[in-house]
Enzyme design. Structure first.
Site, PDB file in Angstrom:
ATOM      1  CB  SER A 148      -0.961  -6.338   0.283  1.00 31.24           C
ATOM      2  OG  SER A 148      -0.156  -5.823   1.322  1.00 31.24           O
TER       3      SER A 148
ATOM      4  CG  HIS B 254       1.014  -4.252  -2.980  1.00 28.72           C
ATOM      5  ND1 HIS B 254       1.103  -3.255  -3.931  1.00 28.72           N
ATOM      6  CD2 HIS B 254       0.760  -3.620  -1.812  1.00 28.72           C
ATOM      7  CE1 HIS B 254       0.914  -2.078  -3.359  1.00 28.72           C
ATOM      8  NE2 HIS B 254       0.709  -2.266  -2.074  1.00 28.72           N
TER       9      HIS B 254
ATOM     10  CG  ASP C  33       1.422  -2.430   1.552  1.00 28.22           C
ATOM     11  OD1 ASP C  33       1.338  -1.526   0.698  1.00 28.22           O
ATOM     12  OD2 ASP C  33       0.602  -3.363   1.637  1.00 28.22           O
TER      13      ASP C  33
ATOM     14  CG  MET D   8       3.520   1.205   5.794  1.00 26.33           C
ATOM     15  SD  MET D   8       2.010   0.977   6.731  1.00 26.33           S
ATOM     16  CE  MET D   8       1.011   0.057   5.564  1.00 26.33           C
TER      17      MET D   8
ATOM     18  CG  HIS E  91       2.382   1.212  -1.678  1.00 24.85           C
ATOM     19  ND1 HIS E  91       1.144   1.015  -1.099  1.00 24.85           N
ATOM     20  CD2 HIS E  91       2.512   2.557  -1.836  1.00 24.85           C
ATOM     21  CE1 HIS E  91       0.561   2.178  -0.918  1.00 24.85           C
ATOM     22  NE2 HIS E  91       1.373   3.133  -1.339  1.00 24.85           N
TER      23      HIS E  91
ATOM     24  CG  MET F 122       2.661   3.866   1.863  1.00 22.38           C
ATOM     25  SD  MET F 122       1.481   2.663   2.503  1.00 22.38           S
ATOM     26  CE  MET F 122       2.334   1.158   2.087  1.00 22.38           C
TER      27      MET F 122
ATOM     28  CG  MET G  99      -3.291   5.316  -1.750  1.00 22.46           C
ATOM     29  SD  MET G  99      -2.552   3.671  -1.682  1.00 22.46           S
ATOM     30  CE  MET G  99      -3.106   3.089  -0.073  1.00 22.46           C
TER      31      MET G  99
ATOM     32  CG  ASP H 179      -2.667  -0.515  -2.061  1.00 25.74           C
ATOM     33  OD1 ASP H 179      -3.215  -1.476  -1.480  1.00 25.74           O
ATOM     34  OD2 ASP H 179      -1.561  -0.053  -1.722  1.00 25.74           O
TER      35      ASP H 179
HETATM   36  C1  DX5 Z   1      -2.472   0.298   2.948  1.00 26.58           C
HETATM   37  C2  DX5 Z   1      -1.620  -0.599   2.092  1.00 26.58           C
HETATM   38  C3  DX5 Z   1      -2.411  -1.612   1.365  1.00 26.58           C
HETATM   39  C4  DX5 Z   1      -3.023  -2.659   2.268  1.00 26.58           C
HETATM   40  C5  DX5 Z   1      -4.239  -3.211   1.602  1.00 26.58           C
HETATM   41  O1  DX5 Z   1      -1.674   1.283   3.503  1.00 26.58           O
HETATM   42  O2  DX5 Z   1      -0.965   0.176   1.115  1.00 26.58           O
HETATM   43  O3  DX5 Z   1      -1.622  -2.250   0.373  1.00 26.58           O
HETATM   44  O4  DX5 Z   1      -2.143  -3.700   2.562  1.00 26.58           O
HETATM   45  O5  DX5 Z   1      -4.955  -3.970   2.509  1.00 26.58           O
HETATM   46  P1  DX5 Z   1      -6.503  -4.290   2.315  1.00 26.58           P
HETATM   47  O6  DX5 Z   1      -6.645  -4.957   0.995  1.00 26.58           O
HETATM   48  O7  DX5 Z   1      -6.830  -5.166   3.473  1.00 26.58           O
HETATM   49  O8  DX5 Z   1      -7.226  -2.966   2.352  1.00 26.58           O
HETATM   50 ZN    ZN Z   2      -0.001  -0.867  -0.634  1.00 29.11          ZN
END
Ligand code: DX5
Ligand code: ZN
Length: 216
Positions: free
Chosen positions: A7, A32, A34, A36, A65, A67, A136, A176
Protein backbone atom coordinates in the site's frame (compact mmCIF):
# COMPACT_ATOMS: atom_id res chain seq x y z
CA UNK A 1 1.02 -18.14 -5.08
CA UNK A 2 -0.22 -15.38 -2.82
CA UNK A 3 -0.47 -11.97 -4.45
CA UNK A 4 1.29 -9.23 -2.49
CA UNK A 5 -0.09 -5.70 -2.85
CA UNK A 6 1.99 -3.08 -1.02
CA UNK A 7 0.00 0.00 0.00
CA UNK A 8 1.46 3.28 -1.18
CA UNK A 9 0.03 4.96 1.94
CA UNK A 10 3.17 3.89 3.83
CA UNK A 11 5.66 4.95 1.13
CA UNK A 12 7.84 8.04 1.57
CA UNK A 13 5.52 10.91 0.51
CA UNK A 14 8.29 12.95 -1.09
CA UNK A 15 9.53 10.06 -3.25
CA UNK A 16 6.38 8.39 -4.56
CA UNK A 17 7.73 7.82 -8.07
CA UNK A 18 10.88 6.13 -6.77
CA UNK A 19 8.91 4.12 -4.23
CA UNK A 20 6.54 2.80 -6.92
CA UNK A 21 9.49 1.75 -9.08
CA UNK A 22 11.30 0.19 -6.12
CA UNK A 23 8.32 -1.85 -5.02
CA UNK A 24 7.80 -3.20 -8.54
CA UNK A 25 11.48 -4.13 -8.79
CA UNK A 26 11.21 -5.83 -5.38
CA UNK A 27 8.60 -8.29 -6.70
CA UNK A 28 5.26 -6.76 -5.73
CA UNK A 29 2.31 -8.18 -7.69
CA UNK A 30 -0.21 -5.35 -7.37
CA UNK A 31 -0.04 -1.78 -6.05
CA UNK A 32 -2.69 -0.87 -3.44
CA UNK A 33 -3.90 2.74 -3.33
CA UNK A 34 -5.84 3.94 -0.28
CA UNK A 35 -8.28 6.71 -1.12
CA UNK A 36 -9.75 8.38 2.00
CA UNK A 37 -12.09 11.36 1.88
CA UNK A 38 -11.97 12.71 5.45
CA UNK A 39 -15.62 11.65 5.96
CA UNK A 40 -15.88 7.87 5.68
CA UNK A 41 -12.55 7.87 7.47
CA UNK A 42 -11.35 10.84 9.55
CA UNK A 43 -8.12 10.70 7.58
CA UNK A 44 -7.71 12.25 4.13
CA UNK A 45 -5.24 10.87 1.57
CA UNK A 46 -4.99 11.07 -2.20
CA UNK A 47 -7.24 11.93 -5.15
CA UNK A 48 -7.27 10.41 -8.64
CA UNK A 49 -3.92 12.03 -9.49
CA UNK A 50 -2.15 9.30 -7.53
CA UNK A 51 -3.72 6.66 -9.77
CA UNK A 52 -2.68 8.60 -12.88
CA UNK A 53 0.86 8.89 -11.52
CA UNK A 54 1.05 5.19 -10.67
CA UNK A 55 -0.32 4.23 -14.09
CA UNK A 56 2.58 6.10 -15.70
CA UNK A 57 5.22 4.64 -13.40
CA UNK A 58 4.33 0.96 -13.20
CA UNK A 59 2.82 -1.96 -15.09
CA UNK A 60 1.52 -3.47 -11.84
CA UNK A 61 -2.27 -3.78 -11.59
CA UNK A 62 -3.61 -0.84 -9.57
CA UNK A 63 -5.82 -1.92 -6.68
CA UNK A 64 -7.79 1.15 -5.63
CA UNK A 65 -9.46 0.99 -2.21
CA UNK A 66 -12.14 3.67 -1.98
CA UNK A 67 -12.82 4.69 1.62
CA UNK A 68 -15.28 7.44 0.71
CA UNK A 69 -18.89 8.22 1.63
CA UNK A 70 -20.03 8.50 -1.99
CA UNK A 71 -18.44 5.72 -4.03
CA UNK A 72 -21.05 6.11 -6.76
CA UNK A 73 -19.80 9.62 -7.51
CA UNK A 74 -16.13 8.61 -7.35
CA UNK A 75 -16.02 5.22 -9.08
CA UNK A 76 -15.93 6.44 -12.67
CA UNK A 77 -13.33 9.11 -11.91
CA UNK A 78 -10.93 6.51 -10.50
CA UNK A 79 -11.61 4.06 -13.33
CA UNK A 80 -10.78 6.77 -15.85
CA UNK A 81 -7.61 7.59 -13.91
CA UNK A 82 -6.39 4.04 -14.59
CA UNK A 83 -7.56 1.81 -11.73
CA UNK A 84 -7.60 -1.90 -12.55
CA UNK A 85 -9.58 -2.88 -9.45
CA UNK A 86 -11.87 -0.56 -7.48
CA UNK A 87 -13.18 -1.70 -4.10
CA UNK A 88 -15.97 0.10 -2.30
CA UNK A 89 -17.15 -0.30 1.27
CA UNK A 90 -20.58 -1.87 1.72
CA UNK A 91 -21.01 0.40 4.76
CA UNK A 92 -20.77 3.45 2.49
CA UNK A 93 -23.55 2.83 0.00
CA UNK A 94 -27.19 1.73 -0.12
CA UNK A 95 -26.70 1.15 -3.87
CA UNK A 96 -24.10 -1.60 -3.95
CA UNK A 97 -25.29 -3.22 -7.17
CA UNK A 98 -25.37 0.11 -8.96
CA UNK A 99 -21.86 1.02 -7.78
CA UNK A 100 -20.39 -2.35 -8.80
CA UNK A 101 -22.12 -2.12 -12.17
CA UNK A 102 -20.83 1.43 -12.65
CA UNK A 103 -17.25 0.31 -11.92
CA UNK A 104 -17.52 -2.52 -14.41
CA UNK A 105 -19.03 -0.34 -17.13
CA UNK A 106 -16.24 2.18 -16.57
CA UNK A 107 -13.71 -0.55 -17.40
CA UNK A 108 -12.39 -1.56 -13.97
CA UNK A 109 -12.90 -4.74 -11.94
CA UNK A 110 -15.27 -4.26 -9.00
CA UNK A 111 -14.52 -5.19 -5.41
CA UNK A 112 -16.34 -5.03 -2.09
CA UNK A 113 -14.61 -4.16 1.20
CA UNK A 114 -15.98 -5.05 4.64
CA UNK A 115 -15.06 -3.41 7.95
CA UNK A 116 -14.05 -5.70 10.83
CA UNK A 117 -17.55 -6.16 12.30
CA UNK A 118 -19.67 -5.91 9.14
CA UNK A 119 -21.69 -9.13 8.68
CA UNK A 120 -20.44 -11.38 5.90
CA UNK A 121 -24.03 -11.93 4.67
CA UNK A 122 -23.57 -8.96 2.35
CA UNK A 123 -21.28 -11.03 0.19
CA UNK A 124 -23.39 -13.94 -1.00
CA UNK A 125 -25.82 -11.89 -3.12
CA UNK A 126 -22.94 -9.81 -4.51
CA UNK A 127 -20.77 -12.64 -5.81
CA UNK A 128 -22.03 -12.42 -9.39
CA UNK A 129 -21.04 -8.76 -9.56
CA UNK A 130 -17.54 -8.62 -8.10
CA UNK A 131 -14.00 -9.82 -8.77
CA UNK A 132 -12.48 -8.99 -5.39
CA UNK A 133 -13.49 -9.24 -1.73
CA UNK A 134 -11.52 -7.15 0.77
CA UNK A 135 -11.69 -8.24 4.40
CA UNK A 136 -10.34 -5.49 6.64
CA UNK A 137 -7.91 -6.59 9.33
CA UNK A 138 -8.10 -3.14 10.98
CA UNK A 139 -10.54 -0.23 11.04
CA UNK A 140 -9.99 1.78 7.88
CA UNK A 141 -8.16 5.07 8.31
CA UNK A 142 -4.48 4.55 9.02
CA UNK A 143 -1.56 2.31 8.28
CA UNK A 144 0.36 0.64 11.09
CA UNK A 145 -2.58 -0.43 13.29
CA UNK A 146 -2.69 -3.69 15.25
CA UNK A 147 -4.25 -6.63 13.43
CA UNK A 148 -7.68 -7.72 14.71
CA UNK A 149 -7.28 -11.50 15.30
CA UNK A 150 -10.88 -12.51 14.48
CA UNK A 151 -10.12 -11.51 10.88
CA UNK A 152 -8.58 -14.95 10.33
CA UNK A 153 -11.89 -16.66 11.08
CA UNK A 154 -13.72 -14.27 8.76
CA UNK A 155 -11.29 -15.03 5.94
CA UNK A 156 -11.86 -18.76 6.45
CA UNK A 157 -15.63 -18.22 6.30
CA UNK A 158 -15.42 -16.22 3.07
CA UNK A 159 -13.02 -18.75 1.59
CA UNK A 160 -15.56 -21.47 2.38
CA UNK A 161 -18.34 -19.41 0.79
CA UNK A 162 -16.27 -19.01 -2.39
CA UNK A 163 -15.42 -22.70 -2.50
CA UNK A 164 -19.06 -23.73 -2.23
CA UNK A 165 -20.26 -21.38 -4.98
CA UNK A 166 -19.75 -22.58 -8.54
CA UNK A 167 -18.52 -19.56 -10.47
CA UNK A 168 -17.26 -19.23 -14.01
CA UNK A 169 -14.43 -17.00 -12.81
CA UNK A 170 -12.28 -16.76 -9.73
CA UNK A 171 -12.83 -14.09 -7.11
CA UNK A 172 -9.80 -12.73 -5.26
CA UNK A 173 -9.94 -12.80 -1.46
CA UNK A 174 -7.85 -9.93 -0.10
CA UNK A 175 -6.92 -9.01 3.46
CA UNK A 176 -6.06 -5.38 4.19
CA UNK A 177 -4.62 -4.04 7.43
CA UNK A 178 -2.18 -5.42 9.97
CA UNK A 179 -0.56 -7.87 7.56
CA UNK A 180 3.00 -8.82 8.54
CA UNK A 181 5.21 -11.90 8.65
CA UNK A 182 3.45 -12.69 11.95
CA UNK A 183 -0.12 -12.61 10.61
CA UNK A 184 0.36 -13.66 6.96
CA UNK A 185 0.77 -17.44 7.47
CA UNK A 186 -2.61 -17.84 9.22
CA UNK A 187 -4.32 -15.66 6.62
CA UNK A 188 -2.88 -17.67 3.73
CA UNK A 189 -3.84 -20.87 5.53
CA UNK A 190 -7.40 -19.50 5.93
CA UNK A 191 -7.63 -18.92 2.18
CA UNK A 192 -6.50 -15.34 1.49
CA UNK A 193 -5.21 -14.98 -2.07
CA UNK A 194 -4.13 -11.31 -1.86
CA UNK A 195 -2.34 -9.64 1.05
CA UNK A 196 -2.12 -5.85 1.26
CA UNK A 197 0.79 -4.55 3.28
CA UNK A 198 1.57 -0.94 4.11
CA UNK A 199 3.90 -0.45 7.03
CA UNK A 200 5.38 -3.95 7.13
CA UNK A 201 6.79 -3.69 3.60
CA UNK A 202 7.59 0.03 3.40
CA UNK A 203 9.19 0.23 6.86
CA UNK A 204 11.42 -2.73 6.11
CA UNK A 205 15.03 -2.21 5.02
CA UNK A 206 14.73 -4.65 2.13
CA UNK A 207 11.42 -4.51 0.24
CA UNK A 208 12.21 -7.69 -1.70
CA UNK A 209 12.88 -9.68 1.44
CA UNK A 210 9.73 -8.36 3.13
CA UNK A 211 7.54 -9.26 0.13
CA UNK A 212 9.08 -12.73 -0.13
CA UNK A 213 8.63 -13.16 3.63
CA UNK A 214 4.91 -12.48 3.37
CA UNK A 215 4.46 -15.11 0.68
CA UNK A 216 5.98 -17.91 2.76
C1 DX5 B 1 -6.21 1.11 6.13
C2 DX5 B 1 -5.77 0.94 4.71
C3 DX5 B 1 -4.72 -0.09 4.55
C4 DX5 B 1 -3.40 0.32 5.16
C5 DX5 B 1 -2.64 -0.92 5.52
O1 DX5 B 1 -7.27 2.00 6.18
O2 DX5 B 1 -6.87 0.50 3.93
O3 DX5 B 1 -4.53 -0.41 3.19
O4 DX5 B 1 -2.62 1.10 4.30
O5 DX5 B 1 -1.55 -0.58 6.31
P1 DX5 B 1 -0.84 -1.63 7.27
O6 DX5 B 1 -0.40 -2.76 6.41
O7 DX5 B 1 0.29 -0.85 7.86
O8 DX5 B 1 -1.86 -2.06 8.29
ZN1 ZN C 1 -6.48 -0.32 1.87
Amino acid sequence: MTIIAPSLLSAAPGRLTEEIQAIEAAGADWLHLDIMDGHFTPNLTFGPWIVELAKKETKLPLDVHLMVTDPLAQAKIFAQAGADFISVHVEATPHLHLVLDTIQRAGARPGVALNPLTPLDFLEPSLDFLDLIVIMGVNPGWAGQAFIPRTVKRVAQVSHLLATQKKDRSIFLEVDGGVSDQTAPALIQAGASVLVSGSYVFKSRDYGQAIAGLRQ
